[in-house]
Design a protein around this motif. Structure first.
Motif, PDB file in Angstrom:
ATOM      1  N   HIS A 213       0.835  -1.196   0.000  1.00 11.38           N
ATOM      2  CA  HIS A 213       0.000   0.000   0.000  1.00 11.38           C
ATOM      3  C   HIS A 213       0.871   1.247   0.000  1.00 11.38           C
ATOM      4  O   HIS A 213       2.064   1.179   0.313  1.00 11.38           O
ATOM      5  CB  HIS A 213      -0.903   0.057   1.255  1.00 11.38           C
ATOM      6  CG  HIS A 213      -1.859  -1.069   1.399  1.00 11.38           C
ATOM      7  ND1 HIS A 213      -1.468  -2.338   1.822  1.00 11.38           N
ATOM      8  CD2 HIS A 213      -3.201  -1.135   1.183  1.00 11.38           C
ATOM      9  CE1 HIS A 213      -2.530  -3.123   1.852  1.00 11.38           C
ATOM     10  NE2 HIS A 213      -3.581  -2.427   1.468  1.00 11.38           N
ATOM     11  N   CYS A 214       0.269   2.375  -0.312  1.00 12.15           N
ATOM     12  CA  CYS A 214       0.922   3.670  -0.179  1.00 12.15           C
ATOM     13  C   CYS A 214       0.013   4.583   0.635  1.00 12.15           C
ATOM     14  O   CYS A 214      -1.216   4.583   0.433  1.00 12.15           O
ATOM     15  CB  CYS A 214       1.193   4.283  -1.552  1.00 12.15           C
ATOM     16  SG  CYS A 214       2.184   5.792  -1.489  1.00 12.15           S
ATOM     17  N   GLN A 215       0.604   5.323   1.561  1.00 15.03           N
ATOM     18  CA  GLN A 215      -0.182   6.227   2.391  1.00 15.03           C
ATOM     19  C   GLN A 215      -0.896   7.287   1.566  1.00 15.03           C
ATOM     20  O   GLN A 215      -0.380   7.735   0.540  1.00 15.03           O
ATOM     21  CB  GLN A 215       0.717   6.947   3.390  1.00 15.03           C
ATOM     22  CG  GLN A 215       1.304   6.079   4.468  1.00 15.03           C
ATOM     23  CD  GLN A 215       1.954   6.895   5.558  1.00 15.03           C
ATOM     24  OE1 GLN A 215       1.533   6.847   6.701  1.00 15.03           O
ATOM     25  NE2 GLN A 215       2.976   7.651   5.230  1.00 15.03           N
ATOM     26  N   THR A 293      -1.451   9.070   6.082  1.00 20.63           N
ATOM     27  CA  THR A 293      -1.854   7.830   6.732  1.00 20.63           C
ATOM     28  C   THR A 293      -2.431   6.914   5.667  1.00 20.63           C
ATOM     29  O   THR A 293      -2.992   7.394   4.674  1.00 20.63           O
ATOM     30  CB  THR A 293      -2.893   8.070   7.853  1.00 20.63           C
ATOM     31  OG1 THR A 293      -3.381   6.799   8.332  1.00 20.63           O
ATOM     32  CG2 THR A 293      -4.080   8.888   7.367  1.00 20.63           C
ATOM     33  N   PRO A 294      -2.295   5.589   5.831  1.00 19.79           N
ATOM     34  CA  PRO A 294      -2.921   4.661   4.881  1.00 19.79           C
ATOM     35  C   PRO A 294      -4.414   4.459   5.127  1.00 19.79           C
ATOM     36  O   PRO A 294      -5.065   3.728   4.374  1.00 19.79           O
ATOM     37  CB  PRO A 294      -2.147   3.357   5.103  1.00 19.79           C
ATOM     38  CG  PRO A 294      -1.671   3.435   6.508  1.00 19.79           C
ATOM     39  CD  PRO A 294      -1.410   4.893   6.779  1.00 19.79           C
ATOM     40  N   ASP A 295      -4.961   5.102   6.168  1.00 19.60           N
ATOM     41  CA  ASP A 295      -6.369   4.955   6.543  1.00 19.60           C
ATOM     42  C   ASP A 295      -7.154   6.162   6.013  1.00 19.60           C
ATOM     43  O   ASP A 295      -6.958   7.291   6.473  1.00 19.60           O
ATOM     44  CB  ASP A 295      -6.466   4.868   8.065  1.00 19.60           C
ATOM     45  CG  ASP A 295      -7.883   4.616   8.570  1.00 19.60           C
ATOM     46  OD1 ASP A 295      -8.823   5.256   8.064  1.00 19.60           O
ATOM     47  OD2 ASP A 295      -8.039   3.794   9.487  1.00 19.60           O
ATOM     48  N   THR A 333      -3.973   0.884  -2.688  1.00 20.76           N
ATOM     49  CA  THR A 333      -3.711  -0.546  -2.546  1.00 20.76           C
ATOM     50  C   THR A 333      -3.136  -1.040  -3.865  1.00 20.76           C
ATOM     51  O   THR A 333      -3.799  -0.948  -4.909  1.00 20.76           O
ATOM     52  CB  THR A 333      -5.000  -1.322  -2.219  1.00 20.76           C
ATOM     53  OG1 THR A 333      -5.533  -0.851  -0.977  1.00 20.76           O
ATOM     54  CG2 THR A 333      -4.721  -2.816  -2.100  1.00 20.76           C
ATOM     55  N   PHE A 334      -1.898  -1.525  -3.837  1.00 20.22           N
ATOM     56  CA  PHE A 334      -1.275  -1.975  -5.070  1.00 20.22           C
ATOM     57  C   PHE A 334      -1.840  -3.328  -5.522  1.00 20.22           C
ATOM     58  O   PHE A 334      -2.409  -4.085  -4.723  1.00 20.22           O
ATOM     59  CB  PHE A 334       0.242  -2.043  -4.910  1.00 20.22           C
ATOM     60  CG  PHE A 334       0.889  -0.678  -4.845  1.00 20.22           C
ATOM     61  CD1 PHE A 334       0.696   0.240  -5.864  1.00 20.22           C
ATOM     62  CD2 PHE A 334       1.666  -0.303  -3.763  1.00 20.22           C
ATOM     63  CE1 PHE A 334       1.267   1.505  -5.809  1.00 20.22           C
ATOM     64  CE2 PHE A 334       2.250   0.951  -3.704  1.00 20.22           C
ATOM     65  CZ  PHE A 334       2.050   1.860  -4.735  1.00 20.22           C
ATOM     66  N   THR A 335      -1.684  -3.626  -6.803  1.00 32.04           N
ATOM     67  CA  THR A 335      -2.301  -4.799  -7.432  1.00 32.04           C
ATOM     68  C   THR A 335      -1.787  -6.087  -6.808  1.00 32.04           C
ATOM     69  O   THR A 335      -0.578  -6.385  -6.891  1.00 32.04           O
ATOM     70  CB  THR A 335      -2.001  -4.793  -8.940  1.00 32.04           C
ATOM     71  OG1 THR A 335      -2.400  -3.531  -9.486  1.00 32.04           O
ATOM     72  CG2 THR A 335      -2.735  -5.929  -9.640  1.00 32.04           C
ATOM     73  N   PRO A 336      -2.667  -6.877  -6.174  1.00 30.45           N
ATOM     74  CA  PRO A 336      -2.208  -8.074  -5.448  1.00 30.45           C
ATOM     75  C   PRO A 336      -1.404  -9.042  -6.301  1.00 30.45           C
ATOM     76  O   PRO A 336      -0.432  -9.635  -5.823  1.00 30.45           O
ATOM     77  CB  PRO A 336      -3.516  -8.701  -4.959  1.00 30.45           C
ATOM     78  CG  PRO A 336      -4.474  -7.556  -4.857  1.00 30.45           C
ATOM     79  CD  PRO A 336      -4.110  -6.634  -5.986  1.00 30.45           C
ATOM     80  N   MET A 354       9.917  -8.426   3.440  1.00 31.74           N
ATOM     81  CA  MET A 354       8.756  -8.221   4.306  1.00 31.74           C
ATOM     82  C   MET A 354       7.777  -7.305   3.599  1.00 31.74           C
ATOM     83  O   MET A 354       8.149  -6.531   2.708  1.00 31.74           O
ATOM     84  CB  MET A 354       9.164  -7.591   5.642  1.00 31.74           C
ATOM     85  CG  MET A 354       9.772  -6.198   5.523  1.00 31.74           C
ATOM     86  SD  MET A 354      10.242  -5.458   7.111  1.00 31.74           S
ATOM     87  CE  MET A 354       8.606  -5.073   7.775  1.00 31.74           C
ATOM     88  N   ASN A 355       6.504  -7.395   3.971  1.00 34.24           N
ATOM     89  CA  ASN A 355       5.514  -6.437   3.488  1.00 34.24           C
ATOM     90  C   ASN A 355       5.809  -5.072   4.081  1.00 34.24           C
ATOM     91  O   ASN A 355       6.221  -4.963   5.244  1.00 34.24           O
ATOM     92  CB  ASN A 355       4.108  -6.859   3.892  1.00 34.24           C
ATOM     93  CG  ASN A 355       3.601  -8.041   3.087  1.00 34.24           C
ATOM     94  OD1 ASN A 355       4.233  -8.467   2.122  1.00 34.24           O
ATOM     95  ND2 ASN A 355       2.466  -8.571   3.477  1.00 34.24           N
ATOM     96  N   ILE A 356       5.548  -4.035   3.308  1.00 30.22           N
ATOM     97  CA  ILE A 356       5.772  -2.685   3.809  1.00 30.22           C
ATOM     98  C   ILE A 356       4.772  -1.737   3.159  1.00 30.22           C
ATOM     99  O   ILE A 356       4.327  -1.969   2.022  1.00 30.22           O
ATOM    100  CB  ILE A 356       7.232  -2.237   3.541  1.00 30.22           C
ATOM    101  CG1 ILE A 356       7.590  -1.002   4.368  1.00 30.22           C
ATOM    102  CG2 ILE A 356       7.478  -2.009   2.057  1.00 30.22           C
ATOM    103  CD1 ILE A 356       9.084  -0.710   4.396  1.00 30.22           C
ATOM    104  N   ILE A 357       4.405  -0.692   3.879  1.00 37.72           N
ATOM    105  CA  ILE A 357       3.561   0.387   3.349  1.00 37.72           C
ATOM    106  C   ILE A 357       4.454   1.575   3.059  1.00 37.72           C
ATOM    107  O   ILE A 357       5.259   1.979   3.903  1.00 37.72           O
ATOM    108  CB  ILE A 357       2.464   0.773   4.359  1.00 37.72           C
ATOM    109  CG1 ILE A 357       1.484  -0.384   4.554  1.00 37.72           C
ATOM    110  CG2 ILE A 357       1.713   2.030   3.891  1.00 37.72           C
ATOM    111  CD1 ILE A 357       0.484  -0.166   5.674  1.00 37.72           C
ATOM    112  N   SER A 358       4.337   2.128   1.868  1.00 40.01           N
ATOM    113  CA  SER A 358       5.153   3.284   1.526  1.00 40.01           C
ATOM    114  C   SER A 358       4.689   4.502   2.308  1.00 40.01           C
ATOM    115  O   SER A 358       3.522   4.893   2.248  1.00 40.01           O
ATOM    116  CB  SER A 358       5.073   3.584   0.025  1.00 40.01           C
ATOM    117  OG  SER A 358       5.776   4.772  -0.268  1.00 40.01           O
ATOM    118  N   GLY A 359       5.628   5.112   3.029  1.00 37.11           N
ATOM    119  CA  GLY A 359       5.295   6.322   3.764  1.00 37.11           C
ATOM    120  C   GLY A 359       5.325   7.565   2.899  1.00 37.11           C
ATOM    121  O   GLY A 359       4.720   8.579   3.226  1.00 37.11           O
ATOM    122  N   ALA A 360       6.038   7.489   1.775  1.00 32.43           N
ATOM    123  CA  ALA A 360       6.154   8.623   0.846  1.00 32.43           C
ATOM    124  C   ALA A 360       5.244   8.403  -0.357  1.00 32.43           C
ATOM    125  O   ALA A 360       4.866   7.280  -0.668  1.00 32.43           O
ATOM    126  CB  ALA A 360       7.598   8.773   0.394  1.00 32.43           C
TER     127      ALA A 360
END
Length: 416
Positions: A213-215, A293-295, A333-336, A354-360
């Motif tokens: 994901h990306c925030q 935020t990703p939310d 949400t990036f393409t699964p 590891m899974n990670i969410i892009s903060g930028a």
């Protein structure tokens, strides 16, 4: 789709040499780079990139926003291309790898395919998106935003820097305004390799970040209007102090971000005082609040609270308050399927991940609106980025490019 064998690797020494060569253009004052969008240094970096692409047998296309697309043909004329890239522009005090690794890593994928004599069904397009950083012309990811239909071309051309120069005029001045319609290209998929720009991968001892994901983000530009007055002879009770209002808003933004933990950030990185004299209270203060935020619900609530409380703070002091949203994207949400391709590639190559969410924010955030998209990340030392001291290791760069190589090959489909 056929998958490449795990013995295939990119040429890591050539990739590193290319990174170091590009870093010589627009050098910073402390070891990094200052190659801001549409400067002479940007034009020089573009020319070097074009020469490398043409030497690798690719043909260059440029759209009306100045984005560069270097194409390696596929074996199936009807197959849509796999796009791979990032950006070459930097912050005023930027590092050597932010964005650049993604562009030159994509170039290295093509160079390695050429070395190995591998052909693919789908064309591969190495992409240098214009004005990703937004440091000179806000908002960030401007060209990819126009490509995805988020912004109009007229809006983008009208964006101005702090000197009042417009994007459209500067694009023409440096000679990189292409004739190609922005967004006319169709993508089979889009991959973007990038340094993490945060400390998580290094702290966890992982080599590859599989970005899921990306925030989401809001950039809120505040213009506070007070009254210029002598700092020594104006009584405290008679001041209309825009600087004081600013400081209270800064504290409030910190409070709102902390209240929304986990997974929310907020802060201010740019402030402009006017007249900016040491013994004059500012008549105007302009600054940009950056919240992420990703939310989605949390992002919207944070914006609403910050704007409402800022208005109250200013009203109490008698300061005028205007707010303009100068940058925004919703959480992505990036393409699964592509995320899984990246994960398989890392596992096959034996890299810890590891899974990670892009903060930028990244160009991939806008590309995701028009094509299947995902990202790959490698660590950076101490999580430091947007700083001349930004650093990665040659081994991290190679690992990220190796995973990119295998993921792109699987998606572009090797022709036997």
């Amino acid at each position: 789709m056929s998958a490449p064998g795990e013995n295939l690797r990119i040429n890591s020494a050539r990739l590193w040499d290319s990174l170091m060569e590009m870093a010589k253009i627009g050098p910073g004052i402390a070891g990094g780079c200052n190659r801001q969008t549409l400067t002479d240094e940007d034009a020089e970096g573009r020319a070097l990139f074009q020469s490398w692409c043409e030497a690798a047998g690719m043909t260059m296309g440029v759209d009306a926003m100045g984005t560069m697309f270097a194409t390696r043909p596929g074996e199936d004329p009807a197959a849509l291309p796999v796009y791979v890239g990032s950006h070459l522009d930097t912050q005023p005090t930027g590092g050597k790898y932010d964005g650049v690794l993604g562009v030159l890593g994509a170039l290295e994928v093509v160079r390695s395919l050429n070395d190995l004599g591998i052909k693919t069904k789908h064309p591969i397009v190495v992409t240098n998106w214009a004005n990703e950083e937004g440091a000179r012309f806000a908002p960030a990811m401007l060209a990819s935003g126009v490509f995805a239909g988020v912004h109009t071309l007229d809006y983008a051309y009208g964006r101005k820097d702090l000197e009042g120069l417009s994007y459209g005029d500067e694009l023409k001045r440096i000679g990189w305004q292409g004739a190609e319609e922005v967004g006319a290209r169709k993508m089979h998929a889009y991959y973007e390799l990038h340094i993490e720009q945060g400390p998580i991968l290094e702290a966890e001892g992982k080599t590859i970040g599989v970005v899921t994901h990306c925030q989401g983000l809001w950039w809120l530009e505040f213009t506070l209007t007070g009254k210029e007055a002598h700092t020594g002879s104006t009584p405290m009770a008679m001041r209309v102090n825009a600087g004081l209002a600013m400081s209270r808003i800064f504290e409030m933004v910190q409070e709102v971000a902390m209240k929304n933990q986990p997974g929310a950030v907020g802060g201010v990185g740019q402030v402009k005082f006017s007249p900016n004299s040491r013994n004059v209270l500012p008549g105007t203060v302009v600054f940009t609040v950056d919240i992420r935020t990703p939310d989605q619900a949390k992002l919207d609530a944070m914006r609403a609270e910050i704007e409402a409380r800022a208005a109250d703070i200013c009203a109490e002091i008698g300061v005028g308050c205007a707010v303009e949203a100068v940058g925004h994207f919703d959480p992505v949400t990036f393409t699964p399927e592509l995320v899984e391709t990246v994960r398989r590639s890392a596992e096959k190559l034996g890299y810890s991940h590891m899974n990670i969410i892009s903060g930028a924010g990244h160009d991939a955030c806008w590309a995701a609106k028009v094509a299947p998209t995902t990202m790959i990340m490698c660590p950076c030392v101490d999580g430091l980025s947007h700083n001349e001291a930004e650093e990665i290791s040659p081994e991290w760069a190679a690992a990220g490019a190796d995973v990119l190589f295998h993921a792109v090959l699987e998606t572009a489909e090797i022709v036997k």
